[in-house]
Design a protein around this motif. Structure first.
Motif, PDB file in Angstrom:
ATOM      1  N   LEU A   6       0.844  -1.204   0.000  1.00 14.29           N
ATOM      2  CA  LEU A   6       0.000   0.000   0.000  1.00 14.29           C
ATOM      3  C   LEU A   6       0.873   1.246   0.000  1.00 14.29           C
ATOM      4  N   ARG A   7       0.840   2.006  -1.076  1.00 13.17           N
ATOM      5  CA  ARG A   7       1.510   3.288  -1.096  1.00 13.17           C
ATOM      6  C   ARG A   7       0.597   4.318  -0.461  1.00 13.17           C
ATOM      7  N   TRP A   8       1.128   5.489  -0.216  1.00 11.76           N
ATOM      8  CA  TRP A   8       0.351   6.514   0.494  1.00 11.76           C
ATOM      9  C   TRP A   8      -0.941   6.850  -0.233  1.00 11.76           C
ATOM     10  N   VAL A   9      -0.946   6.693  -1.576  1.00 11.45           N
ATOM     11  CA  VAL A   9      -2.167   7.024  -2.325  1.00 11.45           C
ATOM     12  C   VAL A   9      -3.281   6.025  -2.035  1.00 11.45           C
ATOM     13  N   HIS A  10      -2.927   4.843  -1.546  1.00 14.16           N
ATOM     14  CA  HIS A  10      -3.936   3.824  -1.280  1.00 14.16           C
ATOM     15  C   HIS A  10      -4.403   3.823   0.178  1.00 14.16           C
ATOM     16  N   GLN A  11      -3.717   4.582   1.048  1.00  4.69           N
ATOM     17  CA  GLN A  11      -4.046   4.523   2.464  1.00  4.69           C
ATOM     18  C   GLN A  11      -5.497   4.898   2.771  1.00  4.69           C
ATOM     19  N   PRO A  12      -6.027   6.006   2.199  1.00  5.68           N
ATOM     20  CA  PRO A  12      -7.442   6.316   2.478  1.00  5.68           C
ATOM     21  C   PRO A  12      -8.379   5.206   2.010  1.00  5.68           C
ATOM     22  N   MET A  13      -8.065   4.586   0.863  1.00  4.84           N
ATOM     23  CA  MET A  13      -8.889   3.485   0.370  1.00  4.84           C
ATOM     24  C   MET A  13      -8.814   2.294   1.323  1.00  4.84           C
ATOM     25  N   ASP A  14      -7.598   2.013   1.810  1.00  5.00           N
ATOM     26  CA  ASP A  14      -7.427   0.891   2.729  1.00  5.00           C
ATOM     27  C   ASP A  14      -8.252   1.100   3.993  1.00  5.00           C
ATOM     28  N   GLN A  15      -8.242   2.312   4.528  1.00  7.47           N
ATOM     29  CA  GLN A  15      -8.979   2.590   5.756  1.00  7.47           C
ATOM     30  C   GLN A  15     -10.474   2.390   5.555  1.00  7.47           C
ATOM     31  N   LEU A  16     -10.987   2.883   4.437  1.00  9.68           N
ATOM     32  CA  LEU A  16     -12.421   2.753   4.193  1.00  9.68           C
ATOM     33  C   LEU A  16     -12.802   1.299   3.900  1.00  9.68           C
ATOM     34  N   ILE A  17     -11.997   0.606   3.108  1.00 10.52           N
ATOM     35  CA  ILE A  17     -12.277  -0.792   2.803  1.00 10.52           C
ATOM     36  C   ILE A  17     -12.160  -1.652   4.061  1.00 10.52           C
ATOM     37  N   ARG A  18     -11.191  -1.318   4.905  1.00  7.85           N
ATOM     38  CA  ARG A  18     -11.033  -2.050   6.160  1.00  7.85           C
ATOM     39  C   ARG A  18     -12.288  -1.912   7.026  1.00  7.85           C
ATOM     40  N   LEU A  19     -12.877  -0.721   6.998  1.00  2.00           N
ATOM     41  CA  LEU A  19     -14.077  -0.476   7.787  1.00  2.00           C
ATOM     42  C   LEU A  19     -15.326  -1.059   7.131  1.00  2.00           C
ATOM     43  N   ARG A  20     -15.531  -0.736   5.833  1.00  2.00           N
ATOM     44  CA  ARG A  20     -16.804  -1.048   5.180  1.00  2.00           C
ATOM     45  C   ARG A  20     -16.870  -2.450   4.606  1.00  2.00           C
ATOM     46  N   VAL A  21     -15.714  -3.069   4.356  1.00  2.00           N
ATOM     47  CA  VAL A  21     -15.686  -4.438   3.829  1.00  2.00           C
ATOM     48  C   VAL A  21     -15.266  -5.414   4.928  1.00  2.00           C
ATOM     49  N   ARG A  22     -14.043  -5.230   5.428  1.00  2.00           N
ATOM     50  CA  ARG A  22     -13.529  -6.188   6.419  1.00  2.00           C
ATOM     51  C   ARG A  22     -14.338  -6.154   7.718  1.00  2.00           C
ATOM     52  N   GLY A  23     -14.564  -4.958   8.241  1.00  2.00           N
ATOM     53  CA  GLY A  23     -15.303  -4.840   9.486  1.00  2.00           C
ATOM     54  C   GLY A  23     -16.722  -5.357   9.369  1.00  2.00           C
ATOM     55  N   SER A  24     -17.387  -4.992   8.272  1.00  2.00           N
ATOM     56  CA  SER A  24     -18.764  -5.435   8.061  1.00  2.00           C
ATOM     57  C   SER A  24     -18.852  -6.948   7.949  1.00  2.00           C
ATOM     58  N   LEU A  25     -17.959  -7.543   7.158  1.00  2.00           N
ATOM     59  CA  LEU A  25     -17.979  -9.002   6.991  1.00  2.00           C
ATOM     60  C   LEU A  25     -17.625  -9.730   8.280  1.00  2.00           C
ATOM     61  N   SER A  26     -16.702  -9.167   9.055  1.00  2.00           N
ATOM     62  CA  SER A  26     -16.336  -9.790  10.318  1.00  2.00           C
ATOM     63  C   SER A  26     -17.531  -9.826  11.260  1.00  2.00           C
ATOM     64  N   ARG A  27     -18.277  -8.730  11.316  1.00  2.00           N
ATOM     65  CA  ARG A  27     -19.470  -8.702  12.176  1.00  2.00           C
ATOM     66  C   ARG A  27     -20.521  -9.687  11.680  1.00  2.00           C
ATOM     67  N   SER A  28     -20.690  -9.777  10.363  1.00  2.00           N
ATOM     68  CA  SER A  28     -21.656 -10.734   9.818  1.00  2.00           C
ATOM     69  C   SER A  28     -21.246 -12.166  10.114  1.00  2.00           C
ATOM     70  N   ALA A  29     -19.960 -12.465   9.946  1.00  2.00           N
ATOM     71  CA  ALA A  29     -19.485 -13.830  10.221  1.00  2.00           C
ATOM     72  C   ALA A  29     -19.641 -14.172  11.695  1.00  2.00           C
ATOM     73  N   ASP A  30     -19.329 -13.205  12.574  1.00  2.00           N
ATOM     74  CA  ASP A  30     -19.485 -13.441  14.014  1.00  2.00           C
ATOM     75  C   ASP A  30     -20.945 -13.735  14.359  1.00  2.00           C
ATOM     76  N   GLY A  31     -21.867 -13.075  13.646  1.00  2.00           N
ATOM     77  CA  GLY A  31     -23.277 -13.252  13.944  1.00  2.00           C
ATOM     78  C   GLY A  31     -23.935 -14.401  13.228  1.00  2.00           C
ATOM     79  N   THR A  32     -23.159 -15.135  12.396  1.00  2.00           N
ATOM     80  CA  THR A  32     -23.766 -16.232  11.625  1.00  2.00           C
ATOM     81  C   THR A  32     -22.924 -17.502  11.727  1.00  2.00           C
ATOM     82  N   VAL A  33     -22.026 -17.724  10.769  1.00  2.00           N
ATOM     83  CA  VAL A  33     -21.350 -19.022  10.651  1.00  2.00           C
ATOM     84  C   VAL A  33     -20.328 -19.282  11.740  1.00  2.00           C
TER      85      VAL A  33
END
Length: 360
Positions: A101-128
């Protein structure tokens, strides 16, 4: 992050959520090939595979021809060497991918970490992942780390960075990452030992509801098991809370009275309906008053048990079906005023609660 990238990341999140909740039969050849590849990455020969129908079957199964060491008994799974080695392999790969991740990707990483990784982690914890914890029963940190390694949320995170944000991995990183991704797409959970790997099939039925702002889901089924496996092992859930089967199949006033767990009692009462439960249980009405936080609705206070009372209120916001849901809240038995009881649930005085414009 551009709107286009956000939309693509959301689509990737939904794609991986679909794999996480899949009820399709496992793709056994793909799963075995990918797990064999991961074994090679830690310098071990590919294992023999033993397939089972559910996580609980996996934890009570000793594969034929295997004499496990004492340290590899199910109750001592945190001591198994291979889950720790594979978890370390996964963490090393994540560190390498983060290094791309270069500096240009850092804002994308933060948002994807929140909206993709975080969301899926909560869904997985609540299901499978819920049945895994129930089947395992240990709740150990080591076991949770191993099941977290198998969670598709981290795979989806880097997949979104690669596909939506344009982060480029090296060929070797891509090869390693694709092995983990293939396992996540192909089967249920797996338990590795030297020479043999036990792999679970996926569930045959998963019932969920959407509950989060990013499309998070949790187990919920009002008329049967929320998740069920082919061998009949299942889990019942009411709006994300794991409950005994009677809460769904046959809730009754007597069973609710006998139930020591307050959350299970709450779920059973909600299933019956608070108004219906109050009538069946013959609870005595203590007092009623207009709800200052919800104009047009009343607060009703009932005796439940010697030191507990129930406040029956109406939700301030509209449900998905357009109705306002009635719900009950347990409050201390010393409260005689419904407004004071409602205020107590918010940590306010009756006077402060009365000044609310509208609660939700």
């Amino acid at each position: 992050m551009s709107v286009l990238v956000q939309r693509e990341a959301a689509a990737i999140r939904e794609e991986w959520l679909g794999w996480a909740l899949s009820t399709l039969p496992a793709d056994r050849p793909a799963a075995e090939a990918a797990i064999s590849g991961l074994y090679r990455l830690i310098d071990l020969a590919p294992p023999r595979f033993h397939w089972v129908s559910s996580p609980v079957a996996a934890l009570v199964t000793v594969p034929p021809g295997i004499r496990p060491r004492p340290s590899e008994a199910v109750e001592r799974m945190p001591e198994w060497p291979l889950p720790a080695r594979f978890a370390a392999l996964m963490r090393a790969l994540c560190r390498e991918l983060d290094g791309r991740l270069r500096w240009v990707h850092q804002p994308m990483d933060q948002l994807i970490r929140l909206r993709v990784r975080g969301s899926l982690s909560r869904s997985a914890d609540g299901t499978v992942r819920r049945p895994l914890r129930l089947a395992d029963g240990s709740g150990s940190r080591a076991n949770n780390l191993w099941y977290g390694t198998q969670c598709p949320s981290w795979v989806a995170h880097y997949d979104a960075l690669r596909r939506a944000a344009g982060v480029v991995f090296t060929p070797e990183q891509t090869r390693h990452f694709d092995l983990w991704a293939a396992v996540a797409r192909s089967c249920g959970s797996w338990w590795p030992r030297e020479g043999v790997c036990v792999v679970s099939e996926r569930p045959v039925s998963v019932r969920t509801e959407v509950w989060g702002v990013d499309g998070e889901v949790r187990l919920h089924c009002p008329d049967g098991p929320a998740i069920r496996y082919a061998d009949g092992w299942d889990t019942h859930a009411w709006h994300g809370t794991t409950v005994p089967s009677w809460v769904i199949k046959d809730p009754s006033v007597q069973r609710i009275a006998d139930e020591p767990n307050v959350e299970v009692r709450r779920c059973a009462i909600e299933h019956i309906g608070w108004a219906s439960y109050i009538g069946r249980a013959g609870l005595r009405l203590v007092a009623t008053a207009p709800d200052p936080g919800n104009p047009g609705a009343d607060l009703r206070l009932y005796d439940l048990r010697g030191e507990t009372r129930v406040l029956l209120a109406v939700n301030g916001s509209v449900e998905r079906d357009g109705r306002r849901r009635q719900y009950g809240l347990t409050v201390p038995g010393f409260l005689d005023d419904p407004v004071a009881a409602a205020a107590w649930t918010y940590g306010l005085s009756a006077e402060q609660y009365s000044l609310l414009v509208r609660r939700t």
